[in-house]
Design an enzyme around this catalytic site. Sequence first.
Site, PDB file in Angstrom:
ATOM      1  N   GLY A  60       0.852  -1.194   0.000  1.00 50.04           N
ATOM      2  CA  GLY A  60       0.000   0.000   0.000  1.00 50.04           C
ATOM      3  C   GLY A  60       0.878   1.231   0.000  1.00 50.04           C
ATOM      4  O   GLY A  60       1.955   1.243  -0.601  1.00 50.04           O
ATOM      5  N   ARG A  61       0.406   2.258   0.705  1.00 50.86           N
ATOM      6  CA  ARG A  61       1.162   3.518   0.743  1.00 50.86           C
ATOM      7  C   ARG A  61       2.566   3.309   1.341  1.00 50.86           C
ATOM      8  O   ARG A  61       3.573   3.664   0.723  1.00 50.86           O
ATOM      9  CB  ARG A  61       0.396   4.554   1.570  1.00 50.86           C
ATOM     10  CG  ARG A  61      -0.824   5.116   0.864  1.00 50.86           C
ATOM     11  CD  ARG A  61      -1.621   5.986   1.816  1.00 50.86           C
ATOM     12  NE  ARG A  61      -2.220   5.169   2.868  1.00 50.86           N
ATOM     13  CZ  ARG A  61      -3.519   4.910   2.989  1.00 50.86           C
ATOM     14  NH1 ARG A  61      -4.377   5.444   2.158  1.00 50.86           N
ATOM     15  NH2 ARG A  61      -3.973   4.161   3.970  1.00 50.86           N
ATOM     16  N   ILE A  62       2.616   2.724   2.553  1.00 54.48           N
ATOM     17  CA  ILE A  62       3.923   2.601   3.221  1.00 54.48           C
ATOM     18  C   ILE A  62       4.775   1.535   2.532  1.00 54.48           C
ATOM     19  O   ILE A  62       5.968   1.750   2.275  1.00 54.48           O
ATOM     20  CB  ILE A  62       3.737   2.301   4.730  1.00 54.48           C
ATOM     21  CG1 ILE A  62       2.970   3.462   5.395  1.00 54.48           C
ATOM     22  CG2 ILE A  62       5.085   2.106   5.420  1.00 54.48           C
ATOM     23  CD1 ILE A  62       2.510   3.213   6.823  1.00 54.48           C
TER      24      ILE A  62
ATOM     25  N   SER B 164       3.971  -2.566  11.175  1.00 55.09           N
ATOM     26  CA  SER B 164       2.524  -2.466  10.895  1.00 55.09           C
ATOM     27  C   SER B 164       1.748  -2.502  12.209  1.00 55.09           C
ATOM     28  O   SER B 164       1.569  -1.455  12.844  1.00 55.09           O
ATOM     29  CB  SER B 164       2.094  -3.553   9.903  1.00 55.09           C
ATOM     30  OG  SER B 164       2.259  -4.841  10.460  1.00 55.09           O
TER      31      SER B 164
ATOM     32  N   GLU C 138       1.150  -3.507  23.947  1.00 48.29           N
ATOM     33  CA  GLU C 138       1.964  -2.287  24.044  1.00 48.29           C
ATOM     34  C   GLU C 138       1.542  -1.481  25.272  1.00 48.29           C
ATOM     35  O   GLU C 138       0.343  -1.272  25.460  1.00 48.29           O
ATOM     36  CB  GLU C 138       1.793  -1.450  22.771  1.00 48.29           C
ATOM     37  CG  GLU C 138       2.330  -2.186  21.545  1.00 48.29           C
ATOM     38  CD  GLU C 138       2.203  -1.394  20.255  1.00 48.29           C
ATOM     39  OE1 GLU C 138       1.711  -0.255  20.282  1.00 48.29           O
ATOM     40  OE2 GLU C 138       2.599  -1.936  19.203  1.00 48.29           O
TER      41      GLU C 138
ATOM     42  N   HIS D 102       6.868   1.748  19.101  1.00 47.51           N
ATOM     43  CA  HIS D 102       5.803   2.221  18.203  1.00 47.51           C
ATOM     44  C   HIS D 102       6.039   3.693  17.802  1.00 47.51           C
ATOM     45  O   HIS D 102       5.205   4.566  18.081  1.00 47.51           O
ATOM     46  CB  HIS D 102       4.423   2.043  18.858  1.00 47.51           C
ATOM     47  CG  HIS D 102       3.321   1.981  17.849  1.00 47.51           C
ATOM     48  ND1 HIS D 102       2.207   1.204  18.000  1.00 47.51           N
ATOM     49  CD2 HIS D 102       3.156   2.611  16.658  1.00 47.51           C
ATOM     50  CE1 HIS D 102       1.405   1.359  16.960  1.00 47.51           C
ATOM     51  NE2 HIS D 102       1.970   2.214  16.118  1.00 47.51           N
TER      52      HIS D 102
HETATM   53  P1  NAP Z   1      -2.517   0.972   3.089  1.00 44.02           P
HETATM   54  O1  NAP Z   1      -2.107   1.999   2.088  1.00 44.02           O
HETATM   55  O2  NAP Z   1      -3.957   0.648   3.260  1.00 44.02           O
HETATM   56  O3  NAP Z   1      -1.673  -0.356   2.759  1.00 44.02           O
HETATM   57  C1  NAP Z   1      -1.955  -1.623   3.269  1.00 44.02           C
HETATM   58  C2  NAP Z   1      -1.810  -2.639   2.139  1.00 44.02           C
HETATM   59  O4  NAP Z   1      -2.002  -3.951   2.664  1.00 44.02           O
HETATM   60  C3  NAP Z   1      -2.861  -2.423   1.042  1.00 44.02           C
HETATM   61  O5  NAP Z   1      -2.272  -2.558  -0.236  1.00 44.02           O
HETATM   62  C4  NAP Z   1      -3.859  -3.538   1.342  1.00 44.02           C
HETATM   63  O6  NAP Z   1      -4.584  -3.934   0.209  1.00 44.02           O
HETATM   64  C5  NAP Z   1      -2.926  -4.635   1.823  1.00 44.02           C
HETATM   65  N1  NAP Z   1      -3.623  -5.691   2.534  1.00 44.02           N
HETATM   66  C6  NAP Z   1      -4.766  -5.605   3.292  1.00 44.02           C
HETATM   67  N2  NAP Z   1      -5.100  -6.826   3.755  1.00 44.02           N
HETATM   68  C7  NAP Z   1      -4.168  -7.686   3.282  1.00 44.02           C
HETATM   69  C8  NAP Z   1      -3.980  -9.098   3.404  1.00 44.02           C
HETATM   70  N3  NAP Z   1      -4.852  -9.855   4.107  1.00 44.02           N
HETATM   71  N4  NAP Z   1      -2.931  -9.659   2.779  1.00 44.02           N
HETATM   72  C9  NAP Z   1      -2.080  -8.903   2.036  1.00 44.02           C
HETATM   73  N5  NAP Z   1      -2.212  -7.581   1.875  1.00 44.02           N
HETATM   74  C10 NAP Z   1      -3.231  -6.967   2.497  1.00 44.02           C
HETATM   75  O7  NAP Z   1      -1.989   1.378   4.536  1.00 44.02           O
HETATM   76  P2  NAP Z   1      -0.633   2.155   4.917  1.00 44.02           P
HETATM   77  O8  NAP Z   1      -0.917   3.613   5.029  1.00 44.02           O
HETATM   78  O9  NAP Z   1       0.467   1.676   4.040  1.00 44.02           O
HETATM   79  O10 NAP Z   1      -0.431   1.607   6.405  1.00 44.02           O
HETATM   80  C11 NAP Z   1      -0.298   0.210   6.658  1.00 44.02           C
HETATM   81  C12 NAP Z   1      -0.393  -0.076   8.137  1.00 44.02           C
HETATM   82  O11 NAP Z   1       0.795   0.380   8.781  1.00 44.02           O
HETATM   83  C13 NAP Z   1      -1.516   0.690   8.863  1.00 44.02           C
HETATM   84  O12 NAP Z   1      -2.754   0.001   8.774  1.00 44.02           O
HETATM   85  C14 NAP Z   1      -1.016   0.760  10.291  1.00 44.02           C
HETATM   86  O13 NAP Z   1      -1.535  -0.301  11.052  1.00 44.02           O
HETATM   87  C15 NAP Z   1       0.497   0.612  10.156  1.00 44.02           C
HETATM   88  N6  NAP Z   1       1.213   1.830  10.565  1.00 44.02           N
HETATM   89  C16 NAP Z   1       2.073   1.756  11.622  1.00 44.02           C
HETATM   90  C17 NAP Z   1       2.797   2.865  12.005  1.00 44.02           C
HETATM   91  C18 NAP Z   1       3.775   2.807  13.148  1.00 44.02           C
HETATM   92  O14 NAP Z   1       3.870   3.761  13.897  1.00 44.02           O
HETATM   93  N7  NAP Z   1       4.521   1.739  13.288  1.00 44.02           N
HETATM   94  C19 NAP Z   1       2.641   4.086  11.324  1.00 44.02           C
HETATM   95  C20 NAP Z   1       1.757   4.127  10.245  1.00 44.02           C
HETATM   96  C21 NAP Z   1       1.050   2.993   9.872  1.00 44.02           C
HETATM   97  P3  NAP Z   1      -6.047  -3.218  -0.044  1.00 44.02           P
HETATM   98  O15 NAP Z   1      -5.775  -1.757  -0.206  1.00 44.02           O
HETATM   99  O16 NAP Z   1      -6.535  -3.873  -1.252  1.00 44.02           O
HETATM  100  O17 NAP Z   1      -6.856  -3.508   1.193  1.00 44.02           O
END
Ligand code: NAP
Length: 335
Positions: A158-160, A239, A269, A288
């Site tokens: 996805g985005r990250i 994640s 956490e 985190h």
């Molecule tokens: P995003 O753009 O929604 O990317 C997530 C990707 O994972 C999407 O391409 C999604 O596909 C895919 N996905 C969903 N379910 C899946 C599965 N069962 N198997 C394989 N791929 C799957 O989100 P993002 O902005 O990159 O952020 C991702 C996650 O990082 C967030 O949800 C958050 O929990 C975590 N995060 C953590 C921190 C930290 O402080 N450590 C900071 C920011 C974010 P679809 O779009 O088709 O659903």
Amino acid sequence: MGRAKVFVTRKLFDEAISLIEEYADVEVYESEEEPAPYDLILDKVRDIDGLLCLLTDKIDARIIEAGECLKVISNYAVGYDNIDVEAATKRGIYVTNTPGVLTETTADLAWAILMAIARRVVEADKYVRAGKWVHAWGPKMMLGSDVHGKTLGIVGLGRIGSAVARRAKGFNMRVIYYDVFRREDLERELGLEYKPLEELLKEADYVTLHVPLTKETYHLIGEKELDLMKPTAYLINTSRGAVIDQKALYKALKERRIAGAALDVFEKEPIDPDDPLLELDNVVLTPHIGSASVETRKKMAMIAAENLVSVLRGVEPPNLVNPEVRRIRPLKPRE
Ligand code: NAP
């Protein structure tokens, strides 16, 4: 119609609070570190129109039911697994998050901890401070693993995940990825290869997780998956903690069935001080802090405030998580 009422569960940046104050009366839980107690949120929610909360606040069906006038729950995070979105949608409550602004910052941290575990940066720092550096240079002192030229496996493009892939180009890495959907545009743009999860786990030298926490991704990486990884491979998680079965990971690390792990997120956490993971030297742990840069946290606060205010003004919020809610409670501009 009187002014709307808002409760903010943690002290945020003043600019964000000022933005909300233009439209609503705001009460802030005056703590920068300690989360607002569950019972306090339950009590406050009875009387408010908008809630601005953090990923450490569990906004469950009970809180949502109690929020009789609640119109919006604005989460100060991109992940929203702390909120019962289904319960909110049923009640016509808009749920919003802060995607995009934290993408690059979180990708930076994924790389920081990947490099740290691969090249034993944290261990080396401790070694120097502990006075163990007694011979100036040794051919076998603190040997780590190369990053450049290796295979990076991204789970969740996805985005990250894609921001992490972009950075890998500079390290001349082969990048493979797994996602529910293939991203052929990114495959072409960044030279990525799609692999089913099992193959990715078998081939990657570094596996980095970027999926949201959902029913499908809970314990996505467990004993079976860890056993597919190479004994020389590393697992990176920025994640959500519960995407990995942490007990199975501890065992795999302890028995050196994988080389190491770098974790920013945990099943619980903060992690318990007596968690056995803390005793291992082949793991890097951060509390985190994926999105924790001054610039990004300020932007997140402004977006969370903007999302909240939009709904209170009856305007479509920039980052709506539950678009189905529009049918249940359509927004009407309120000026
Ligand atoms: P995003 O753009 O929604 O990317 C997530 C990707 O994972 C999407 O391409 C999604 O596909 C895919 N996905 C969903 N379910 C899946 C599965 N069962 N198997 C394989 N791929 C799957 O989100 P993002 O902005 O990159 O952020 C991702 C996650 O990082 C967030 O949800 C958050 O929990 C975590 N995060 C953590 C921190 C930290 O402080 N450590 C900071 C920011 C974010 P679809 O779009 O088709 O659903």
